[in-house]
Design an enzyme around this catalytic site. Structure first.
Site, PDB file in Angstrom:
ATOM      1  CG  ASN A 208      -0.340  17.172 -20.502  1.00  0.00           C
ATOM      2  OD1 ASN A 208       0.573  16.367 -20.371  1.00  0.00           O
ATOM      3  ND2 ASN A 208      -1.304  17.297 -19.622  1.00  0.00           N
TER       4      ASN A 208
ATOM      5  CD  GLU B  82      -2.790  16.943 -15.910  1.00  0.00           C
ATOM      6  OE1 GLU B  82      -1.671  16.445 -15.733  1.00  0.00           O
ATOM      7  OE2 GLU B  82      -3.440  16.812 -16.954  1.00  0.00           O
TER       8      GLU B  82
ATOM      9  NE  ARG C  77       1.658  17.123 -13.006  1.00  0.00           N
ATOM     10  CZ  ARG C  77       2.260  16.255 -12.225  1.00  0.00           C
ATOM     11  NH1 ARG C  77       1.969  16.225 -10.942  1.00  0.00           N
ATOM     12  NH2 ARG C  77       3.163  15.412 -12.692  1.00  0.00           N
TER      13      ARG C  77
ATOM     14  CG  HIS D  64       6.637  11.116 -25.609  1.00  0.00           C
ATOM     15  ND1 HIS D  64       5.293  11.201 -25.877  1.00  0.00           N
ATOM     16  CD2 HIS D  64       6.876  11.955 -24.563  1.00  0.00           C
ATOM     17  CE1 HIS D  64       4.737  12.054 -25.027  1.00  0.00           C
ATOM     18  NE2 HIS D  64       5.678  12.525 -24.225  1.00  0.00           N
TER      19      HIS D  64
ATOM     20  CD  GLU E 290       8.570  16.308 -22.917  1.00  0.00           C
ATOM     21  OE1 GLU E 290       7.949  17.265 -22.423  1.00  0.00           O
ATOM     22  OE2 GLU E 290       7.997  15.318 -23.414  1.00  0.00           O
TER      23      GLU E 290
ATOM     24  CG  HIS F 297      -0.274  11.506 -26.603  1.00  0.00           C
ATOM     25  ND1 HIS F 297      -0.816  11.954 -25.426  1.00  0.00           N
ATOM     26  CD2 HIS F 297       0.955  11.040 -26.294  1.00  0.00           C
ATOM     27  CE1 HIS F 297       0.052  11.767 -24.439  1.00  0.00           C
ATOM     28  NE2 HIS F 297       1.137  11.221 -24.947  1.00  0.00           N
TER      29      HIS F 297
ATOM     30  NE  ARG G 134      -3.952  -2.114   2.006  1.00  0.00           N
ATOM     31  CZ  ARG G 134      -3.760  -3.223   2.715  1.00  0.00           C
ATOM     32  NH1 ARG G 134      -2.757  -3.297   3.572  1.00  0.00           N
ATOM     33  NH2 ARG G 134      -4.567  -4.240   2.583  1.00  0.00           N
TER      34      ARG G 134
ATOM     35  CG  HIS H  68       2.362  16.097 -24.217  1.00  0.00           C
ATOM     36  ND1 HIS H  68       3.155  17.229 -24.214  1.00  0.00           N
ATOM     37  CD2 HIS H  68       3.077  15.157 -23.541  1.00  0.00           C
ATOM     38  CE1 HIS H  68       4.281  16.984 -23.558  1.00  0.00           C
ATOM     39  NE2 HIS H  68       4.259  15.734 -23.143  1.00  0.00           N
TER      40      HIS H  68
ATOM     41  CE  LYS I 276       0.286  14.041 -14.656  1.00  0.00           C
ATOM     42  NZ  LYS I 276      -0.006  14.570 -15.995  1.00  0.00           N
TER      43      LYS I 276
END
Ligand code: NAD
Ligand code: GLY
Length: 359
Positions: free
Chosen positions: A242, A234, A238, A262, A182, A249, A118, A245, A140
């Protein structure tokens, strides 16, 4: 050259990002970050032969698990190997996992740490430029599902991020340049002065000049840390991280992830996001031209890959992005270089013009 320490401010989940050359050889620093408890180093078959032995020499009590290399292995079945190793070696709730690798290893190790008993501690030791400026910071974590990328995951912050810039010396050029996309992203998003610095210093970055690299990584992490501190999960701001992206994507999906890395897709996606911002009257043509020039100077593609499907198909794929809320496509747009915002308030015909122009 001295190392730089930044802080991600998240109250009781705050942690340091330490950036410098040779950190993995600094036994005192490693001891200080890791302590003397149980440690499981997670790496992959490409990175382990380069850096694992010297790390384990300094931490003789650590265990390790080596995963297969590749985005196609970023899945639950691979994370199972980490759980198996932890259970076989009787790691308890006070253990620490250490991710030694790029974003794929980092995302999976973080996810394993979020789930094992956990939730246990983990440390990010990112070895790609992309991971050093983006994926290792912000918590993330996760894996892909056959029905969608990064669809299974958790927010779980590391307890420290150790960025040894020496590890970039073995990174292939194409992977390195993908990471530069990035870096450019932060200038575009929220740091116009950094964008100008990048325009002036891209040749030094391409040459992997240590001083330039350390500065660019620190400034990128500083920007990311601020955004994460403002919106850890997010709920709002936040999402600007992206930028490019959603376009990227869609291209990655349309080409079955075979045409571009990417970061390459993100670089081209950022050009499309700026083109749309220009067509919407938000930025002037010079902002777009400077961005295209900087992305080209980083050695990244500025025109579409061959054999893409029609713009309408790409538009459909953009609609499947995680940032679609209640059927509304939300995109990151710019008011100026250094001033990004998220919007669903744009004319779909103008978006089609951008897609038709580039695809
Ligand atoms: P990667 O982890 O696949 O690394 C790229 C390649 O470089 C791999 O083959 C790897 O083994 C190799 N490599 C890594 N370090 C090396 C080194 N120092 N020397 C030689 N080879 C080395 O790819 P990446 O670009 O680092 O990360 C991409 C992943 O990151 C994607 O899965 C993406 O979803 C994820 N990501 C996550 C976040 C986040 O916030 N968690 C953000 C951006 C991207
Ligand atoms: N790379 C996007 C984020 O960390 O939110």
């Amino acid at each position: 050259m001295r190392s730089i320490t930044l802080q991600v401010d998240l109250a009781e989940r705050s942690y340091p990002i330490i950036i410098g050359a040779g950190l993995l050889k600094d036994e005192a620093l490693l001891q200080q970050c890791i302590g003397s408890g149980q440690l499981m180093v997670v790496s992959n078959e490409t990175i382990a032969p380069l850096y694992l032995d010297s790390l384990l020499n300094k931490m003789p009590n650590a265990d390790s698990v080596i995963l297969p290399d590749g985005e196609q292995f970023k899945q639950l079945a691979t994370v199972e190997h980490v759980f198996e190793a932890l259970l076989n070696q009787r790691h308890n709730r006070t253990t620490t996992l250490l991710a030694l690798g790029g974003g794929v290893v980092g995302d999976m190790t973080g996810f394993a740490a979020a789930c094992y008993q956990r939730g246990v501690k983990f440390i990010q030791v990112p070895t790609t430029l992309l991971a050093q400026v983006d994926s290792s910071v912000g918590g993330k974590t996760g894996v892909n599902h056959t029905l969608g990328k990064n669809m299974i995951g958790a927010f779980h912050q590391p307890v420290a991020v150790l960025i040894d810039t020496d590890t970039l010396s073995s990174l292939p050029t194409r992977e390195y340049q993908a990471g530069l996309a990035e870096v450019i992203k932060y200038g575009l998003l929220c740091d116009a002065d950094f964008f100008i610095w990048l325009e002036q210093n891209m040749p030094a970055l391409i040459a992997r000049d240590q001083a330039a690299l350390q500065y660019a990584i620190a400034r990128s992490c500083e920007n990311k840390a601020k955004v994460v501190a403002a919106d850890e999960r997010e709920g709002g701001i936040r999402a600007i991280l992206n930028l490019g992206h959603t376009f990227g994507h869609a291209i990655e999906t349309a080409t079955e992830y075979k045409a571009w890395l990417h970061g390459e897709a993100v670089g081209f996606g950022m050009i499309m996001a700026l083109d749309l911002s220009m067509r919407l009257g938000l930025i002037d043509a010079s902002g777009l031209e400077r961005t295209i020039a900087l992305i080209a100077a980083a050695g990244l593609p500025v025109s579409a890959p061959a054999n893409l499907p029609a713009a309408d198909v790409i538009l459909g794929l953009m609609g499947m992005d995680k940032k679609v809320l209640d059927g509304n496509l939300r995109l990151v747009l710019l008011r100026a270089i250094g001033d990004a915002f998220v919007s669903n308030d744009f004319d779909a015909d103008i978006l089609k013009q951008t897609l038709q122009h580039y695809l």
